[in-house]
Design an enzyme around this catalytic site. Structure first.
Site, mmCIF file in Angstrom:
data_model
loop_
_atom_site.group_PDB
_atom_site.id
_atom_site.type_symbol
_atom_site.label_atom_id
_atom_site.label_comp_id
_atom_site.label_asym_id
_atom_site.label_seq_id
_atom_site.Cartn_x
_atom_site.Cartn_y
_atom_site.Cartn_z
ATOM 1 N N ASN A 8 25.088 39.265 -8.452
ATOM 2 C CA ASN A 8 24.422 40.349 -9.179
ATOM 3 C C ASN A 8 24.555 40.035 -10.665
ATOM 4 O O ASN A 8 25.594 40.284 -11.276
ATOM 5 C CB ASN A 8 25.139 41.662 -8.798
ATOM 6 N N ARG A 92 20.738 40.188 -6.292
ATOM 7 C CA ARG A 92 20.125 41.431 -6.750
ATOM 8 C C ARG A 92 19.043 41.065 -7.760
ATOM 9 O O ARG A 92 19.300 40.339 -8.720
ATOM 10 C CB ARG A 92 21.161 42.320 -7.424
ATOM 11 N N HIS A 181 17.610 51.327 -9.448
ATOM 12 C CA HIS A 181 18.837 51.709 -8.718
ATOM 13 C C HIS A 181 18.550 51.898 -7.229
ATOM 14 O O HIS A 181 19.289 52.600 -6.538
ATOM 15 C CB HIS A 181 19.431 53.044 -9.233
ATOM 16 N N ARG A 242 20.452 55.671 -23.393
ATOM 17 C CA ARG A 242 18.991 55.861 -23.306
ATOM 18 C C ARG A 242 18.666 57.348 -23.226
ATOM 19 O O ARG A 242 19.418 58.107 -22.616
ATOM 20 C CB ARG A 242 18.447 55.147 -22.063
ATOM 21 N N GLU A 365 26.750 48.506 -4.119
ATOM 22 C CA GLU A 365 25.492 47.769 -4.129
ATOM 23 C C GLU A 365 25.668 46.379 -3.512
ATOM 24 O O GLU A 365 24.787 45.894 -2.814
ATOM 25 C CB GLU A 365 24.965 47.656 -5.561
#
Ligand code: AMP
Length: 384
Positions: A8, A92, A181, A242, A365
């Site tokens: 990842n 990923r 996500h 953000r 993940e």
């Protein structure tokens, strides 16, 4: 023994883990950070022994992969004698655009397509491509599987993914909501089904991935029907750095005020959100500490964070037409009980009316990537 390696890659990091399948036992995992900086740092953990940590110098992702492979083969820190023991690698990949709706084995043509999508995920796809290229070279003959963060959201109906912009922009540039996500949302939604002991097909679930990046997804019958992130990971709820949703005219206004495109890009990706509002930090732990000291800016940052999440949850209960489970996951979602309680308190009326369960589920993940890659490899084997 079937080993699946999961990689990842982020803009300056590579997370890696080695799973024994189909048991999904993670034998080792680690994180190589600050690639390309003056000093890089690796934390490597072999299950059953203490962590190995080291400051070193790694110039680029390719060199990083080489170093990680040397650890996998190390007599004390690794478990493999030969890299050929690896049955497959799960990568990923953040952006799979409209083409990649499920995991796939990477070939030249598909790699080119993933490269093309770099324009939509400039921080993520390029380092992931570098890592894939290094693996294709060093692990010749071992299947490389791409698992996409956007794929889970490929089930969004058109009326949910289109913006109210001229249709030609969608046709010409692919401007639409993609969502991100997805690996995490899918993983925790499936786990929620298991915990409720009910088939996913019958469930209406809202998954809140609240980490440094935050997104919320409405999952109906196991499928994503709407999600808060959009064309890029800027849209949606407020995040660490953000802003989430805001009036796009603000960008035009700032351009007219003489801000450069680069400056606005930096402002929106690195300087907004919890950090921008609080002036304290992008890390929720720091914000909560300041909040207890009655720092007003930390309080307002926290209030905005909670309020915007509540708005999304309210809207998603509406489009789902009910709710069976509200799931919290990732760094903030899993660890900040106080915030979870604030979010739920404001939604008490909805949670009571629907009878929904509130669940905290640890997202993994890497495990999800290993599972998806293994399922694909097994199918490939069968079809041979
Ligand atoms: P992630 O991107 O999932 O690693 O999440 C990062 C965010 O989770 C940061 O805002 C952290 O403050 C928050 N976080 C991570 N661990 C904890 C913890 N143990 N307690 C409180 N907040 C945490």
């Amino acid at each position: 023994m079937v080993w699946v390696l999961v990689l990842n890659a982020g803009s300056s990091s590579i997370k890696y883990s080695l799973f024994k399948m189909p048991e999904e036992d993670c034998f080792l995992r680690g994180n190589l950070e600050r690639i390309g900086e003056r000093f890089s740092f690796i934390k490597h953990m072999l299950s059953g022994s203490g962590p190995f940590q080291k400051r070193l110098k790694i110039a680029h992702h390719r060199e990083g992969i080489n170093f990680i492979f040397s650890l996998l083969l190390d007599k004390e820190k690794g478990v493999l004698k030969n890299l050929k023991e690896i049955s497959g690698v799960g990568h990923r990949v953040v952006h799979g655009g409209e083409v990649f709706r499920q995991p796939c084995i990477i070939n030249k043509k598909r790699l080119l397509k993933i490269k093309e999508y770099s324009i939509l995920a400039p921080l993520h796809n390029p380092p992931q491509v570098s890592v894939i290229e290094a693996c294709l070279e060093y692990l010749k003959g071992i299947p490389q599987v791409a698992v996409f963060d956007t794929a889970f959201h490929s089930t969004l109906p058109k009326y949910a993914f289109l913006y109210g912009l001229p249709y030609e922009l969608y046709e010409k540039f692919g401007i639409r909501k993609y969502g991100f996500h997805g690996i995490s949302h899918q993983y925790v939604a499936e786990e929620a089904g298991r915990r409720l002991k009910r088939p996913l097909q019958d469930l209406k679930i809202i998954t809140c991935h609240l980490g440094n990046g935050c997104s919320i997804t409405a999952v109906k019958g196991g499928k994503s029907i709407d999600t808060s992130m959009g064309f890029t990971p800027l849209e949606g709820v407020m995040m660490g750095t953000r802003p989430g949703d805001f009036d796009p005219s603000i960008i035009l206004f700032l351009l007219k005020k003489g801000y450069s495109i680069e400056k606005i890009d930096h402002l929106l990706n690195k300087k907004s959100g919890l950090l921008g509002l609080s002036g304290v930090s992008n890390d929720m732990r720091d914000i909560m500490r300041q909040l207890r000291r009655n720092n007003l800016r930390a309080q307002i940052a926290c209030d905005v964070f909670v309020y915007r999440i509540q708005k999304y949850i309210g809207a998603y209960v509406g489009i789902l037409g009910g709710l069976d489970a509200l799931v919290f996951t990732a760094g903030i979602g899993e660890n900040q009980k106080e915030l979870r309680e604030r979010i739920c308190k404001g939604l008490n009326f909805l949670l009571k009316a629907t009878g929904a369960r509130v669940l905290v589920i640890h997202t993994d993940e890497e495990q999800s990537i290993a599972r998806q890659a293994y399922a694909l490899l097994k199918n490939e084997d069968k079809s041979k």
